[in-house]
Structure formats: C-alpha cells, structure tokens
Write a protein that holds these residues in place. Structure first.
Motif, PDB file in Angstrom:
ATOM      1  N   GLY A  11       7.913  -1.522  -0.146  1.00 48.65           N
ATOM      2  CA  GLY A  11       6.907  -1.587   0.906  1.00 48.65           C
ATOM      3  C   GLY A  11       7.241  -2.589   1.978  1.00 48.65           C
ATOM      4  O   GLY A  11       8.294  -3.238   1.949  1.00 48.65           O
ATOM      5  N   HIS A  12       6.328  -2.710   2.914  1.00 47.11           N
ATOM      6  CA  HIS A  12       6.535  -3.589   4.063  1.00 47.11           C
ATOM      7  C   HIS A  12       6.469  -5.064   3.673  1.00 47.11           C
ATOM      8  O   HIS A  12       5.935  -5.420   2.621  1.00 47.11           O
ATOM      9  N   CYS A  15       3.230  -7.591   2.025  1.00 43.21           N
ATOM     10  CA  CYS A  15       2.164  -6.735   1.485  1.00 43.21           C
ATOM     11  C   CYS A  15       1.664  -7.249   0.138  1.00 43.21           C
ATOM     12  O   CYS A  15       0.773  -6.652  -0.451  1.00 43.21           O
ATOM     13  N   THR A 152       1.663  -0.708   1.485  1.00 45.32           N
ATOM     14  CA  THR A 152       1.537  -0.994   2.903  1.00 45.32           C
ATOM     15  C   THR A 152       0.202  -1.671   3.173  1.00 45.32           C
ATOM     16  O   THR A 152      -0.680  -1.689   2.312  1.00 45.32           O
ATOM     17  N   ASP A 187       9.721  -5.402  10.210  1.00 43.68           N
ATOM     18  CA  ASP A 187       9.403  -3.990   9.972  1.00 43.68           C
ATOM     19  C   ASP A 187      10.368  -3.091  10.738  1.00 43.68           C
ATOM     20  O   ASP A 187      10.877  -2.099  10.204  1.00 43.68           O
ATOM     21  N   GLN A 200       9.511   5.518   2.306  1.00 39.11           N
ATOM     22  CA  GLN A 200       8.769   5.900   1.107  1.00 39.11           C
ATOM     23  C   GLN A 200       9.521   6.987   0.356  1.00 39.11           C
ATOM     24  O   GLN A 200       9.903   8.007   0.935  1.00 39.11           O
ATOM     25  N   ASP A 208      -2.317   1.395  -0.053  1.00 38.34           N
ATOM     26  CA  ASP A 208      -2.667   0.580   1.112  1.00 38.34           C
ATOM     27  C   ASP A 208      -3.640  -0.484   0.615  1.00 38.34           C
ATOM     28  O   ASP A 208      -4.774  -0.172   0.252  1.00 38.34           O
TER      29      ASP A 208
END
Length: 231
Positions: A11-12, A15, A152, A187, A200, A208
């Motif tokens: 993921g980012h 997070c 995310t 990012d 992903q 999320d």
C-alpha cells in the motif's frame, strides 16, 4: 488450510502498514518483516557514505558497495517487536526521520537495490508463517501469497498520521505541508518507477483505513485471516 501461510500487505506510504502487520503477526504468532525498513536502511547507508550531492545520488558507488550492506532484524526484548540493524547497528530510530524519508523512494527505484532486497525477502519467507509489508510484496516478492491486502488512505490523513509519529519522536520543526508534499512525491515515484511499481495485486483485498480505528483494523484483518486459513 491449516499450514502456515504468507501474508503480503502492500500500500501507499504512511497508511499504517507496519502497525497492522506487526499487530497481525503478534496476534497469530507469525514472523513480521518490515521491508520498507530495509530500503530505509540502504538509504541511511548512502547518506552516511556521502553518496548524495543535493538531489543527485552516486549510483555506481552504491552499486559497488551493496555487498557491504547487511540488514538484519532483532527482537527488542522489552517491546517484543523487531528492530532494524544496519551492519550490526540498531538504526530503527534514525531510519524513520525526514532526511531518510526524502531520499528512500529514489533509492527504491534502483534495480540493483530492489533485486538485492527481494532476494533477502524471499529467503526470509521460505519457512512461511510470515507477515511482510511493503510496496511490491504481493506482486513481485510473493505473488503466491495466500493472503494479500492492499492498504490505502486519503493523503491528508496519511500526512497527519506521519506528522503525529514525528512529533512523538521529538520532531517539532517539520510542518504538515512538508510531510504532505513528501508523501505525494513518494506516491508518484512509487507508482511510476520502472522496477516493481506500487500497484494492487489482482487478488488483493483492499482496505481503506482513512476512517477506521486500529482495533477495528485489527479485527478486520483477523477475520480475513480466519476466512482464508479455515477455507
């Protein structure tokens, strides 16, 4: 499915992947590996070696010296959590600072760095029973992982979390705007790099976590784990 599995959490930036991976590993008795810390350790090595001139990295020197970079994890007996060691030195605190954060994404785009780190990560996962978080765990390192989660959250939420973490460690000078700009640039670099970009996996479960608490997140992950291991 009763045998130990591989859990990949991607993921980012900021997070909370590391927090959730640590919590999940502790809850189910698995080994936790923070792959982001490995790239941060390489970045710290490059800074200490004076390989940066402004924004420009002496890539060839780093390439020649990669064999000298030894990254290991040791369990802290008090916290019961793994900490990052660079060539035998505990660098857990130093790799979390903004100086490293500002340079880690360019380091992580280098093919020879990623190849070295992926080899290490795959070796760590051979015994299974592992939770690993990063940017490309479910797509490049362990595409065969039985449980894949892609995390995310809104950039502003992530920036505030990162700023709170820095404040808790004594940083009183970094601004919200600086953290947000850094996250957005990371990012961009992570998602557009040529080698193992952040994306992903097709079979990943999306989480999320912009609006959920850490206990809610932990419960969600445990439920997914139970569903997969009892199927």
């Amino acid at each position: 499915m009763t045998h130990p599995i591989i859990i990949a959490i991607d993921g980012h930036s900021s997070c909370g992947k590391s927090t959730m991976a640590k919590d999940l590993a502790q809850a189910i008795g698995y080994v936790y590996v923070d792959t982001g810390a490995m790239y941060r350790a390489v970045t710290l090595y490059s800074i200490r070696r004076g390989l940066w001139q402004g924004e420009k990295l002496d890539t060839e020197t780093l390439r020649r010296e990669m064999e000298q970079v030894r990254i290991t994890f040791r369990l802290n007996p008090e916290t019961k959590l793994p900490e990052t060691y660079l060539n035998g030195e505990n660098v857990e605190r130093e790799i979390r600072g903004m100086e490293v954060s500002a340079k880690v994404s360019p380091i992580a785009t280098l093919d020879f760095v990623r190849e070295a780190m992926v080899r290490e990560q795959q070796a760590m996962g051979e015994a299974r029973g592992i939770v690993m978080d990063g940017r490309d765990i479910g797509t490049t390192v362990f595409p065969q992982a039985e449980m894949k989660v892609f995390v995310t959250a809104r950039p502003e939420v992530r920036a505030q979390r990162r700023l709170d973490e820095l404040r808790s460690k004594g940083d009183t000078t970094t601004t919200f705007e600086a953290v947000l700009t850094n996250l957005q640039e990371r990012d961009r670099i992570d998602s557009t790099r040529a080698v193992s970009p952040l994306r992903q996996a097709e079979d990943a479960i999306v989480l999320d976590n912009s609006e959920i608490t850490i206990p809610e997140q932990k419960a969600w992950l445990l439920k997914r784990f139970e569903e997969i291991t009892t199927a």
